[in-house]
Design an enzyme around this catalytic site. Structure first.
Site, PDB file in Angstrom:
ATOM      1  N   CYS A   2       0.837  -1.200   0.000  1.00  0.00           N
ATOM      2  CA  CYS A   2       0.000   0.000   0.000  1.00  0.00           C
ATOM      3  C   CYS A   2       0.876   1.255   0.000  1.00  0.00           C
ATOM      4  CB  CYS A   2      -0.957   0.089   1.183  1.00  0.00           C
ATOM      5  SG  CYS A   2      -2.115  -1.276   1.275  1.00  0.00           S
ATOM      6  N   ARG A  27       4.109  -0.247  -4.699  1.00  0.00           N
ATOM      7  CA  ARG A  27       3.830  -0.726  -3.343  1.00  0.00           C
ATOM      8  C   ARG A  27       2.544  -1.553  -3.271  1.00  0.00           C
ATOM      9  NH1 ARG A  27       6.840   2.029   0.492  1.00  0.00           N
ATOM     10  NH2 ARG A  27       5.366   1.387   2.080  1.00  0.00           N
ATOM     11  N   GLY A 101      -1.032  -0.933   6.424  1.00  0.00           N
ATOM     12  CA  GLY A 101      -0.734  -1.717   7.625  1.00  0.00           C
ATOM     13  C   GLY A 101      -1.888  -2.648   7.924  1.00  0.00           C
ATOM     14  N   GLU A 489      18.559 -17.032  -6.269  1.00  0.00           N
ATOM     15  CA  GLU A 489      18.101 -15.718  -6.728  1.00  0.00           C
ATOM     16  C   GLU A 489      17.572 -15.810  -8.169  1.00  0.00           C
ATOM     17  OE1 GLU A 489      17.374 -13.035  -5.459  1.00  0.00           O
ATOM     18  OE2 GLU A 489      17.537 -11.477  -6.977  1.00  0.00           O
ATOM     19  N   LYS A 493      13.844 -14.786  -9.197  1.00  0.00           N
ATOM     20  CA  LYS A 493      13.560 -13.764 -10.223  1.00  0.00           C
ATOM     21  C   LYS A 493      12.598 -14.333 -11.251  1.00  0.00           C
ATOM     22  CE  LYS A 493      14.547 -10.956  -8.742  1.00  0.00           C
ATOM     23  NZ  LYS A 493      15.240 -10.428  -7.581  1.00  0.00           N
ATOM     24  N   GLU A 496       9.013 -14.893  -9.849  1.00  0.00           N
ATOM     25  CA  GLU A 496       8.217 -13.723  -9.466  1.00  0.00           C
ATOM     26  C   GLU A 496       7.763 -12.882 -10.658  1.00  0.00           C
ATOM     27  OE1 GLU A 496      11.790 -10.960  -7.539  1.00  0.00           O
ATOM     28  OE2 GLU A 496       9.842 -10.859  -6.629  1.00  0.00           O
ATOM     29  N   HIS A 512      20.259 -35.988  -4.922  1.00  0.00           N
ATOM     30  CA  HIS A 512      19.521 -36.483  -3.749  1.00  0.00           C
ATOM     31  C   HIS A 512      18.024 -36.206  -3.855  1.00  0.00           C
ATOM     32  CE1 HIS A 512      23.289 -37.412  -1.799  1.00  0.00           C
ATOM     33  NE2 HIS A 512      23.729 -36.198  -2.104  1.00  0.00           N
ATOM     34  N   LYS A 611       6.348  -4.117  -3.534  1.00  0.00           N
ATOM     35  CA  LYS A 611       7.781  -3.885  -3.397  1.00  0.00           C
ATOM     36  C   LYS A 611       8.267  -4.035  -1.956  1.00  0.00           C
ATOM     37  CE  LYS A 611      11.871  -2.613  -4.769  1.00  0.00           C
ATOM     38  NZ  LYS A 611      12.670  -3.660  -5.408  1.00  0.00           N
TER      39      LYS A 611
END
Ligand code: M6R
Length: 616
Positions: A2, A27, A101, A489, A493, A496, A512, A611
């Site tokens: 938000c 956000r 929040g 990573e 990437k 996402e 394994h 973000k």
């Protein structure tokens, strides 16, 4: 998680709010809305979808007022609907509130308010708070010349459990906003006859570079003429006006297709910025201004713990490798979200590092607080000046790479790796690393921007590889030692931004279990750089080929691979171990980015993500 924005000034608020929301959209982008005070009325426009959708509907409306608030939502309580979009009005229409929040005790609050006759139009936790403000406004007399508006917000917040960054309008108070924060960021821009309030500076940097960072538990009262800050206990706060160094160009695309692309390609410059001024004059070690530890204190450290989330956690794993390898200090890495509740036994000579681009990730902030509560020193590696983590840590190192806006972290990650390499050097030189080895190490770190530039030049080739792999549903990323975190990573990437299922794994662990996944339908991206275990890595690739797996091999220029081992080949320039993780990250960033483009994905705003994650 938000984005919120508020405006008090002489201009029409609506267009300024919408511009701010566009810059905060990373956000959260489930819905967006604004509320503007128009005389004695609050007019609201809110819509599911992106800020552009809101902008279209808002231009059809006549928003003329010069005071307003805006919100871009990442849904927590209640589905993605127009009714759940912010701002929320109190049932008497007197207040409009935006919130970032979670109000944890909203159910009890709502029950209480329903009994008092308040009504609800959404499924959100936020609507309970706006009605609670209205309740206190009606209920309690305000004396001593205090603002009744501010006082009713303060009283309402005394009953809130949870986290909030809020901004509120009141129809009785033209030209005023009351705002408050607890664990969700808020910054006030002090402009020329105007104030802009926002979740972060990206939303206000086009109008002013003078800012005041609000602290937890503070309430801000904006009026057309002035602003004041008090604590929850009604103490006056003397505001400190800081000057931000980011400028508007940092927050704009500048000809790139999206922020992720821009941020990938600006990594050579970002790395220069992250290392600037951080080398000792004798060229053999790194220096940091903000560690707030004496050399003697640093030498006495017996253990290091690194904490972070997501990509930052991967950077912590690289830090572990480099510090143990070069400084010979034992390092533990933990997910911040796990550490804060696990109650790990800790030696007294332990020093903590938290890693966070935004400095607002609630799990990392919670872990920092938990470590400090137990009496440990916590240093932060952080990109956001004035962030909660920067303020609450005992010292730290800024990444200095400018705002990272793409939701998928790129330049922040490689700069974290660079700082990890410098921390390893700094500690190593206080212990056993020789002057000559230090000089060689420093030269290697200084070469990182040029090496990254050379890998970026392979972008057209990597794009071709991406085109041939964009249709797969699953992929493996395999690496060992310092490139195991880079495999993690790479997988993060890819999943996402392209929604392809991907797993990162230590290459030798493949046999394994994950080798069961190997098939022509599940390509493996394999890091096989030059080094002591090169032959073992080649054997692991051959195990994949023997099972008809497809391979994209990332190796070092000059390394010879047996014929047929690599279906696709990406070459890294030969480099020092300290910078190998940085250099090796670039191909997987580009590969993921181009695959996502091929699949038509919205790279900067991947589904379900935001973000900075300011909820648990
Ligand atoms: O701001 P932070 O570095 O604390 O963020 C941590 C993670 O949320 C973040 O790295 C996330 O994993 C990224 N979207 C990854 O690209």
């Amino acid at each position: 998680m938000c984005g919120i924005v508020g405006y008090v000034g002489k201009q029409k608020a609506a267009s300024i709010l919408i511009e701010g929301l566009k810059r905060l959209e990373y956000r959260g982008y489930d819905s967006a809305g604004i509320a503007v005070l128009q005389g004695a009325r609050i007019d609201v426009a809110k819509k599911t979808g992106r800020v552009d959708v809101l902008a279209k509907s808002a231009t059809r409306r006549r928003f003329t007022g010069a005071t307003g608030i805006g919100h871009t939502r990442w849904a927590t309580h209640g589905g993605v609907t127009d009714a759940n979009a912010h701002p929320h009005l109190s049932s008497d229409g007197k207040f409009a509130l935006i919130h970032n929040g979670v109000i944890e005790n909203h159910a009890g609050m709502k029950k209480f308010l329903l009994e008092k006759g308040y009504t609800f139009a959404s499924e959100t936790d936020t609507e309970a708070l706006v009605n609670l403000v209205a309740y206190h406004y009606e209920k309690e007399p305000v004396t001593d010349g205090k603002s009744r508006f501010l006082e009713s917000v303060r009283r309402a917040l005394m009953h809130v459990e949870g986290t909030y960054g809020i901004a509120i309008l009141c129809t009785d108070c033209p030209g005023e906003i009351v705002a408050a924060r607890k664990a969700s960021p808020l910054v006030l821009g002090v402009g020329d006859q105007e104030y802009i309030l926002a979740s972060d500076v990206a939303a206000l940097v086009s109008r002013t570079q003078n800012v005041v960072y609000l602290k937890d538990g503070e309430l801000l009262h904006l009026t057309p003429a002035n602003f004041s800050i008090i604590t929850q206990d009604e103490e006056d706060v003397s505001p400190v006006v800081d000057r931000i160094t980011w400028n508007i160009a940092d927050a704009e695309l500048g000809g790139y297709r999206c922020f992720m692309e821009k941020e990938i390609f600006e990594q050579p410059a970002a790395l220069e910025n992250a290392m600037r001024g951080r080398f000792a004059e004798d060229g053999s070690t790194a220096l940091f201004g903000g560690l707030n530890l004496t050399p003697a204190e640093l030498r006495q450290i017996g253990h290091l713990v690194f904490l972070g989330c997501g990509t930052a956690w991967h950077a912590c794993l690289v830090a572990e490798h480099l510090i143990e390898r070069f400084a010979r200090v034992p390092v533990e890495v933990d997910y911040a979200s796990e550490f804060r509740y696990r109650n790990t036994p800790l030696d007294r000579d332990t020093l903590f590092f938290v890693m966070s681009q935004s400095g607002e990730t609630i799990d990392t902030l919670g872990a920092l607080r938990e470590a400090r509560r137990k009496g440990f020193k916590v240093l932060a590696i952080n990109n956001t000046v004035g962030s909660s983590i920067a303020r609450e840590s005992d010292g730290g190192i800024y990444q200095h790479v400018g705002p990272e806006i793409g939701v998928a972290s790129t330049k922040a990650f490689t700069s974290q790796l660079l700082i990890a390499a410098l921390v390893a050097l700094h500690i190593a030189r206080m212990r056993d690393m020789s002057f000559n080895d230090g000089v060689e190490y420093v030269k290697a770190v200084k070469s990182a921007p040029a090496l990254v530039h050379r890998v970026l030049e392979q972008a057209p080739r990597i794009r071709e590889i991406a085109k041939r792999h964009a249709h797969y549903k699953d992929m493996l990323f395999l690496g060992r030692l310092s490139l195991f975190p880079i495999a993690l990573e790479g997988a993060l990437k890819l999943k996402e931004i392209s929604y392809i299922h991907a797993e990162g794994y230590p290459a030798a662990e493949m046999k394994h279990g994950p080798i069961a996944l190997v098939s022509p339908e599940c390509p493996a991206v394999f890091f096989a750089p030059k080094g002591e275990i090169f032959n073992k890595l080649v054997s692991s690739i051959q195990e994949i080929k023997a099972r008809h797996g497809k391979t994209i091999v990332i190796t070092t220029e000059g390394c010879e691979l047996p014929p047929g081992v690599a279906d696709e080949l990406i070459l890294l320039p030969d480099c020092h171990e300290a910078v190998l993780p940085i250099v090796a990250t670039i191909p997987v960033q580009l590969l993921s980015y181009y695959i996502a483009l091929e699949r038509g994905c919205d790279v900067d705003k991947p589904r379900n993500l935001a973000k900075s994650v300011t909820v648990e």
